[in-house]
Design a protein around this motif. Structure first.
Motif, PDB file in Angstrom:
ATOM      1  N   GLY A  22       0.808  -1.215   0.000  1.00 56.77           N
ATOM      2  CA  GLY A  22       0.000   0.000   0.000  1.00 56.77           C
ATOM      3  C   GLY A  22       0.838   1.260   0.000  1.00 56.77           C
ATOM      4  O   GLY A  22       0.504   2.250  -0.653  1.00 56.77           O
ATOM      5  N   LEU A  23       1.954   1.226   0.730  1.00 57.96           N
ATOM      6  CA  LEU A  23       2.807   2.411   0.831  1.00 57.96           C
ATOM      7  C   LEU A  23       3.820   2.516  -0.308  1.00 57.96           C
ATOM      8  O   LEU A  23       4.092   3.606  -0.808  1.00 57.96           O
ATOM      9  N   PHE A  24       4.391   1.390  -0.699  1.00 65.67           N
ATOM     10  CA  PHE A  24       5.517   1.439  -1.642  1.00 65.67           C
ATOM     11  C   PHE A  24       5.279   0.650  -2.928  1.00 65.67           C
ATOM     12  O   PHE A  24       6.141   0.650  -3.808  1.00 65.67           O
ATOM     13  N   SER A  30       6.212  -2.480  -8.042  1.00 65.41           N
ATOM     14  CA  SER A  30       5.187  -2.911  -9.004  1.00 65.41           C
ATOM     15  C   SER A  30       5.579  -4.190  -9.725  1.00 65.41           C
ATOM     16  O   SER A  30       4.725  -5.014 -10.065  1.00 65.41           O
ATOM     17  N   GLY A  31       6.861  -4.411  -9.933  1.00 64.24           N
ATOM     18  CA  GLY A  31       7.301  -5.597 -10.659  1.00 64.24           C
ATOM     19  C   GLY A  31       7.215  -6.874  -9.861  1.00 64.24           C
ATOM     20  O   GLY A  31       7.069  -7.968 -10.426  1.00 64.24           O
ATOM     21  N   GLY A  37       3.088 -10.754  -2.548  1.00 66.06           N
ATOM     22  CA  GLY A  37       1.802 -11.118  -1.964  1.00 66.06           C
ATOM     23  C   GLY A  37       1.587 -12.621  -1.930  1.00 66.06           C
ATOM     24  O   GLY A  37       1.101 -13.185  -0.938  1.00 66.06           O
ATOM     25  N   THR A  38       1.976 -13.301  -3.007  1.00 69.44           N
ATOM     26  CA  THR A  38       1.801 -14.755  -3.084  1.00 69.44           C
ATOM     27  C   THR A  38       2.707 -15.475  -2.094  1.00 69.44           C
ATOM     28  O   THR A  38       2.288 -16.433  -1.429  1.00 69.44           O
ATOM     29  N   ALA A  39       3.957 -15.023  -1.966  1.00 72.65           N
ATOM     30  CA  ALA A  39       4.887 -15.637  -1.010  1.00 72.65           C
ATOM     31  C   ALA A  39       4.383 -15.472   0.420  1.00 72.65           C
ATOM     32  O   ALA A  39       4.482 -16.399   1.244  1.00 72.65           O
ATOM     33  N   TYR A 127      -3.014  -6.352  -5.277  1.00 70.95           N
ATOM     34  CA  TYR A 127      -2.482  -7.312  -4.306  1.00 70.95           C
ATOM     35  C   TYR A 127      -2.501  -6.749  -2.889  1.00 70.95           C
ATOM     36  O   TYR A 127      -2.651  -7.503  -1.914  1.00 70.95           O
ATOM     37  N   ALA A 128      -2.374  -5.456  -2.753  1.00 77.60           N
ATOM     38  CA  ALA A 128      -2.501  -4.847  -1.422  1.00 77.60           C
ATOM     39  C   ALA A 128      -3.911  -5.050  -0.881  1.00 77.60           C
ATOM     40  O   ALA A 128      -4.099  -5.423   0.288  1.00 77.60           O
TER      41      ALA A 128
END
Length: 655
Positions: A22-24, A30-31, A37-39, A127-128
């Motif tokens: 959310g912050l960064f 982005s890449g 998120g998945t990890a 993903y956030a």
């Protein structure tokens, strides 16, 4: 107690992912946002399975009874020595089962989204939001305090709003998110009032203590809440009914269901996560969590029973007429949640009479896997065809072999065909209904046949019906960059979740770790009654054959049947005009007779009073501003004059 403290990391990892992305995320990550998120979810999922193994097979059972373990308790806000909002973690059969369900399905959605959402501008934001939702849902199911449940309940609603409105530039998505938010807010108001009633009479907000006090017929709290009444019903009935209203809103039970079909405006993987396997079962989970208390009030259980049964049938009828594949699945979800609800309603607390409770939790578990598989399969189809409408599909079995087989397995599972997972859990529900309420059993049996029909109507319209050409379906709707190498079913990250969930749809009916536990923590032995299974299986097979004759090949049979039903078919297609009724009540009654008078009072009375106060203050200021002349001699005169007046008053009082 400390043996389960590691469970705290299961919700905290998605929370950390949400904060970081959310912050960064958009600027720096982005890449790798999807990988991160998945990890994170993979780690939470592994910890969930570790917790399930430890609880069900190592130390959760004592003397044949599964224990309720409070792994953590922290007093956050204390109102009195006995009433406080505690932040705690509860470990018991349903919370551990839900941990496995939420993390597993969320993980599959995260992996699937790596391919489905590839190239989206707000990929990291997506993903956030997924991580925030997963954290909220995990926090809800682990909560040991009913107000803690409510806090996460609202956070689930907020994260759902964010995900439904992900495509915020689409007016329909914005409208759908607002609709979901507003409808569930009204229901959640009922939940909040119910919490206050139960907390007031129970003298605590701790779930374990509430259950203990309200299930002892000789306790002061039970006698107090059952002797107090309002409009002819005890306060226990009112409290439980209001709590159920909150659950009915979140689980899209009639008549609070209108938000669910529109919520399909969100990305399809979101539908799989929120509106198939996790958020919509929150209401079922809430009733199950408080089930020992519900079992003490026959009226509340009757409401749960018939709301669930009517919702199951109502949604199944509508699903038979819809042409948007995601809406068919949305109404299918509503129908299956209805199954879980009425199974709870016809159950008793513990023992053989607790079959309904056990069956409801078993169906919640199996449904999560085959319904998320259906939504992700629909996502693969939409990803290829870039349309939600059945008329734009057909003959895709050759172009999408993996999706075809996975979708077929999910359809067989939800239809209750042995040996797929849905057969075992639905069979337990039907058995419980047969022994407790023949009317509900009849509704459930007919609804099961309708389920088989509309699901295979969907299957044949997508994968058979007509021959498709590669040219018609070769465009990747979500790829905005130049790489179009992943035609057809998309990359392996989209196929792998389908394969895993298909295996689950086949096998989770045999998984023993759930132990089929009743509400008192005792394991219940189950078996398949072959004779009893004949009727539901035969009806489901006949419904499948009927769907095949209508939709496997292009013909006019379905049109003729629709014409024969005439107005009823039209009403079902229009969702029985429930949305129109809400719009009429809102625009023709609430707005003119409630909203406008309140708005007039706000403008003319509230604002008028404040304006009058401001004008009065201004006039007084104008009249006395001369006192501040800036002349020292005037100020000295005022000072000595005041001293003189005070001296006279002092002398007068002293005498």
């Amino acid at each position: 107690m400390s043996n389960y403290l590691y469970i705290l990391w299961i919700p905290l990892l998605p929370l950390a992912t949400f904060v970081i992305l959310g912050l960064f995320g958009r600027k720096y990550l982005s890449g790798i946002a999807g990988i991160l998120g998945t990890a994170s979810l993979l780690t939470s999922t592994i910890l969930s399975f570790v917790a399930a193994k430890q609880y069900f097979f190592v130390d959760g059972k004592v003397n044949g009874i599964f224990q309720k373990i409070v792994a953590l308790k922290y007093t956050w806000l204390e109102f009195s020595p006995n009433v406080s909002i505690d932040l705690g973690i509860i470990v018991d059969p349903i919370s551990v089962m839900m941990l496995v369900v939420v993390t597993s399905v969320s993980l599959m959605v995260h992996v699937f989204s790596l391919g489905y959402m590839k190239g989206e501008e707000r990929f990291a934001t997506y993903y956030a939001f997924l991580s925030l939702f997963t954290f909220s849902m995990l926090g809800l199911i682990l909560s040991a305090n009913i107000f803690q449940v409510y806090m996460f309940w609202e956070l689930v609603g907020v994260s759902s709003f964010l995900l439904i409105s992900y495509y915020f530039n689409k007016p329909s998505a914005v409208a759908a998110s607002k609709k979901a938010f507003i409808v569930t807010r009204f229901a959640d108001l009922g939940f909040l009032i119910g919490i206050l009633i139960l907390g007031f009479y129970g003298g605590t907000l701790d779930i374990g203590l509430l259950i203990e006090r309200f299930t002892s017929i000789h306790s002061t709290q039970f006698l107090s809440i059952t002797s107090a009444s309002f409009l002819g019903a005890s306060m226990l009935t009112w409290g439980l009914t209001l709590v159920f209203i909150g659950g009915a809103g979140k689980s899209a039970m009639f008549p609070l269901h209108i938000w669910l079909p529109d919520a399909m405006e969100g990305p399809t993987p979101v539908s799989a996560l929120i509106h198939a396997a996790t958020m919509v079962v929150a209401g079922v989970y809430l009733v199950a969590r408080l089930f020992p208390v519900f079992s003490m009030d026959e009226t509340a259980l009757t409401i749960v029973t018939y709301v669930g049964a009517s919702s199951a049938l109502f949604a199944a009828v509508i699903a038979c007429t819809q042409t948007d594949i995601k809406r068919v699945l949305a109404y299918s979800t509503m129908s299956q949640i209805g199954y879980m609800m009425f199974a709870l309603g016809i159950s008793k607390n513990g023992g053989e009479n607790g079959l309904g409770y056990m069956a409801s939790m078993f169906h919640l578990f199996t449904h999560a896997f085959f319904k998320s598989l259906l939504f992700l399969g629909a996502g693969s189809v939409i990803h290829m065809v870039h349309s939600n409408e059945m008329k734009d599909m057909g003959g895709l079995r050759k172009l999408m072999p993996v999706t075809h087989v996975a979708f077929l397995i999910a359809c067989l599972a939800i239809a209750g065909i042995p040996p797929f997972a849905g057969f075992f859990s639905k069979e337990e529900i039907l058995t419980a209904a047969f022994h407790e309420n023949k009317i509900v059993y009849g509704i459930a049996l007919f609804t099961a046949a309708l389920t088989s029909f509309y699901m295979f109507r969907l299957y044949f319209n997508i994968f058979w019906s007509k021959e498709a050409t590669v040219a018609a379906h070769a465009h990747d709707a979500h790829t905005s960059h130049d790489d179009h190498s992943d035609h057809g079913e998309g990359p392996w990250v989209m196929k792998l979740p389908l394969i895993i969930l298909a295996a689950c749809a086949v096998g989770v009916g045999f998984v023993p770790f759930s132990q089929l536990v009743t509400s008192d923590g005792a394991a219940l032995e189950t078996h398949v009654d072959v004779v009893f299974s004949i009727a539901p299986v035969v009806l489901s097979v006949l419904a499948i054959l009927l769907a095949a004759s209508f939709y496997k090949n292009k013909n006019e049979k379905s049109d003729k049947v629709a014409s024969a039903f005439g107005g009823f078919y039209t009403a079902a297609y229009k969702k029985f005009y429930v949305d129109e009724v809400y719009i009429f009540i809102t625009k023709k009654i609430i707005f003119p007779f409630i909203g406008q008078p309140i708005a007039w009072a706000d403008r003319n009375i509230v604002d008028g009073f404040m304006l009058l106060l401001a004008k009065t203050t201004a006039k007084i200021s104008e009249s006395i501003k001369g006192l501040q002349s800036g002349k020292v001699q005037n100020y000295a005169l005022y000072f000595f004059g005041g001293v003189a007046v005070l001296s006279i008053l002092f002398i007068y009082i002293w005498k």
